[in-house]
Design an enzyme around this catalytic site. Structure first.
Site, mmCIF file in Angstrom:
data_model
loop_
_atom_site.group_PDB
_atom_site.id
_atom_site.type_symbol
_atom_site.label_atom_id
_atom_site.label_comp_id
_atom_site.label_asym_id
_atom_site.label_seq_id
_atom_site.Cartn_x
_atom_site.Cartn_y
_atom_site.Cartn_z
ATOM 1 N N LYS A 110 0.833 -1.202 0.000
ATOM 2 C CA LYS A 110 0.000 0.000 0.000
ATOM 3 C C LYS A 110 0.872 1.259 0.000
ATOM 4 C CE LYS A 110 -4.146 -2.219 1.636
ATOM 5 N NZ LYS A 110 -4.696 -2.915 2.784
ATOM 6 N N LYS A 189 -2.509 -10.501 -10.252
ATOM 7 C CA LYS A 189 -3.563 -10.877 -9.312
ATOM 8 C C LYS A 189 -4.799 -9.992 -9.547
ATOM 9 C CE LYS A 189 -5.051 -9.735 -4.940
ATOM 10 N NZ LYS A 189 -5.232 -9.473 -3.572
ATOM 11 N N LYS A 192 -9.198 -5.109 -6.932
ATOM 12 C CA LYS A 192 -9.854 -3.852 -7.293
ATOM 13 C C LYS A 192 -8.837 -2.719 -7.366
ATOM 14 C CE LYS A 192 -11.669 -3.500 -2.635
ATOM 15 N NZ LYS A 192 -11.451 -4.903 -2.245
HETATM 16 P P1 ADP Z 1 -8.822 -6.746 -3.411
HETATM 17 O O1 ADP Z 1 -7.436 -7.252 -3.727
HETATM 18 O O2 ADP Z 1 -9.669 -6.683 -4.633
HETATM 19 O O3 ADP Z 1 -8.786 -5.451 -2.639
HETATM 20 P P2 ADP Z 1 -9.443 -7.905 -0.891
HETATM 21 O O4 ADP Z 1 -8.030 -7.665 -0.459
HETATM 22 O O5 ADP Z 1 -10.542 -7.078 -0.335
HETATM 23 O O6 ADP Z 1 -9.477 -7.829 -2.479
HETATM 24 O O7 ADP Z 1 -9.729 -9.432 -0.658
HETATM 25 C C1 ADP Z 1 -10.873 -10.012 -0.040
HETATM 26 C C2 ADP Z 1 -10.701 -11.510 0.011
HETATM 27 O O8 ADP Z 1 -10.654 -12.058 -1.312
HETATM 28 C C3 ADP Z 1 -9.420 -11.965 0.691
HETATM 29 O O9 ADP Z 1 -9.659 -13.168 1.405
HETATM 30 C C4 ADP Z 1 -8.492 -12.216 -0.461
HETATM 31 O O10 ADP Z 1 -7.480 -13.150 -0.139
HETATM 32 C C5 ADP Z 1 -9.428 -12.766 -1.524
HETATM 33 N N1 ADP Z 1 -8.925 -12.403 -2.843
HETATM 34 C C6 ADP Z 1 -8.878 -11.154 -3.378
HETATM 35 N N2 ADP Z 1 -8.362 -11.170 -4.617
HETATM 36 C C7 ADP Z 1 -8.041 -12.467 -4.878
HETATM 37 C C8 ADP Z 1 -7.471 -13.154 -6.009
HETATM 38 N N3 ADP Z 1 -7.154 -12.501 -7.123
HETATM 39 N N4 ADP Z 1 -7.295 -14.482 -5.924
HETATM 40 C C9 ADP Z 1 -7.645 -15.164 -4.795
HETATM 41 N N5 ADP Z 1 -8.209 -14.580 -3.696
HETATM 42 C C10 ADP Z 1 -8.404 -13.259 -3.726
#
Ligand code: ADP
Ligand code: TRP
Length: 320
Positions: A110, A189, A192
């Site tokens: 971040k 990956k 968002k």
């Molecule tokens: P983002 O990366 O979109 O901000 P979050 O960090 O809010 O997503 O993730 C919410 C949940 O979804 C977590 O448990 C995270 O490990 C899972 N997650 C998010 N993106 C992925 C991905 N590309 N592949 C697998 N799991 C994911």
């Protein structure tokens, strides 16, 4: 076995969230006592508009209920309905070494992305540890990016238990290898924050258009291709049966298969998978009372559990 996971209400849910966290957590509803919550305290580290936070919280609740969360079986709640986790956060903060938090990838990422660091962002894993430990959790289903936070939680729990006696259950992360990292449109990956997502309840035409834009290599139709390194295949396999997966992989290797055709097959799978869930979501959206009531009941159940843990922790450290 007690299972707990949380998700931040900070954007529309995408296929990475769905396969990395929602689906495994929902499947575990049948295997044990599941706790799922909306991490709105955590979201405050990045969401600064009150109306936006409220709307996103309601949206994420609808998403989970539409995807099969059964509020009679799973304790479904908003993090902020359990303020005991805040007090527990303090009791954990005072035994958490700075170095443990300084090493966290998610914080470093971040910073690298230019998000101005506030104390909340830095202390985020301690709040996450409090979420998990308050409920005496055994298993935490999350995507790979959250594994380190669960390890931090384990370190904190072990340190507390060593110092003050056995107050907390030491949790384990649960990560499904095949969906550990769901790739986004550009092959990074799906996240968002990278703008490369396919939203699970996005407008169907938009979802399809995004799938058609997934980045592939420049092999021609005739060339044999490697399914294991293809972003389209990585998503296709999540929706396909074992037999469909094997058949598609064989066609990749044989040559004569264009990426456009695989994208179309993927788009159809995605549409068919989410159509019934989308319908359920529309029905639920017409009944906001149902959602509010489900969260209220979940909040009460979670709070009862958190109070019990907090009482033990307060006693252990000498506040009582
Ligand atoms: P983002 O990366 O979109 O901000 P979050 O960090 O809010 O997503 O993730 C919410 C949940 O979804 C977590 O448990 C995270 O490990 C899972 N997650 C998010 N993106 C992925 C991905 N590309 N592949 C697998 N799991 C994911
Ligand atoms: N940090 C998690 C994420 O961004 C959300 C979260 C907060 C969480 N508290 C938790 C996940 C406790 C599992 C358990 O995805």
């Amino acid at each position: 076995m007690r299972i707990l996971s949380g998700i931040q209400p900070s954007g529309k849910l995408h296929l990475g969230n769905y396969f990395g966290m929602m689906k495994p957590a929902l499947e575990l509803q049948r295997r044990g006592e599941a706790f799922l919550f909306i991490a709105n305290y955590h979201a405050l580290t990045t969401v600064t508009d009150a109306a936006e936070l409220r709307a996103a919280t309601h949206d994420v609740a609808l998403d989970f209920l539409a995807c099969g969360l059964d509020p009679d079986r799973t304790v479904f709640y908003r993090q902020s309905d359990v303020p005991e986790v805040q007090e527990l956060t303090w009791l954990l903060s005072v035994i958490t070494p700075m170095g443990l938090l300084e090493r966290c990838h998610s914080y470093k990422d971040k910073l690298a992305r230019g998000i101005p660091p506030n104390h909340g962002l830095f202390a985020y894993p301690v709040l996450m540890a409090a979420d998990i430990l308050a409920m005496q959790t055994n298993v935490v289903p999350v995507g790979r990016d959250q594994k380190q936070h669960v390890e931090v939680t384990r370190d904190i729990a072990l340190k507390f238990n060593n110092q003050y006696g056995p107050v907390f259950t030491v949790p384990e992360p649960m990560i499904r290898d095949e969906v550990a990292v769901v790739p986004g449109l550009d092959g990074q990956k799906m996240s968002k924050s990278y703008g490369n997502t396919i939203e699970i309840f996005g407008p169907p035409a938009e979802v399809r258009a995004k799938i058609m834009r997934i980045v592939t290599d420049s092999k021609t139709m005739a060339d044999p291709k490697d399914p294991e390194t293809c972003n389209v295949f990585a998503l296709y396999r999540l929706f396909a049966t074992e037999a469909e997966r094997a058949a598609m992989a064989a066609r990749y290797r044989a040559g004569g298969l264009g990426y456009g055709e695989v994208k179309k097959a993927l788009a159809e799978k995605v549409a068919a998978h989410f159509a019934p869930l989308r319908q359920r979501r529309e029905e639920l959206a017409r009944d906001p009372e149902f959602v509010t009531e489900a969260l209220r009941r979940g909040g009460e159940r979670a709070r009862t559990e958190a109070r019990r843990t907090l009482a033990k922790a307060r006693q252990a450290v000498g506040l009582e």
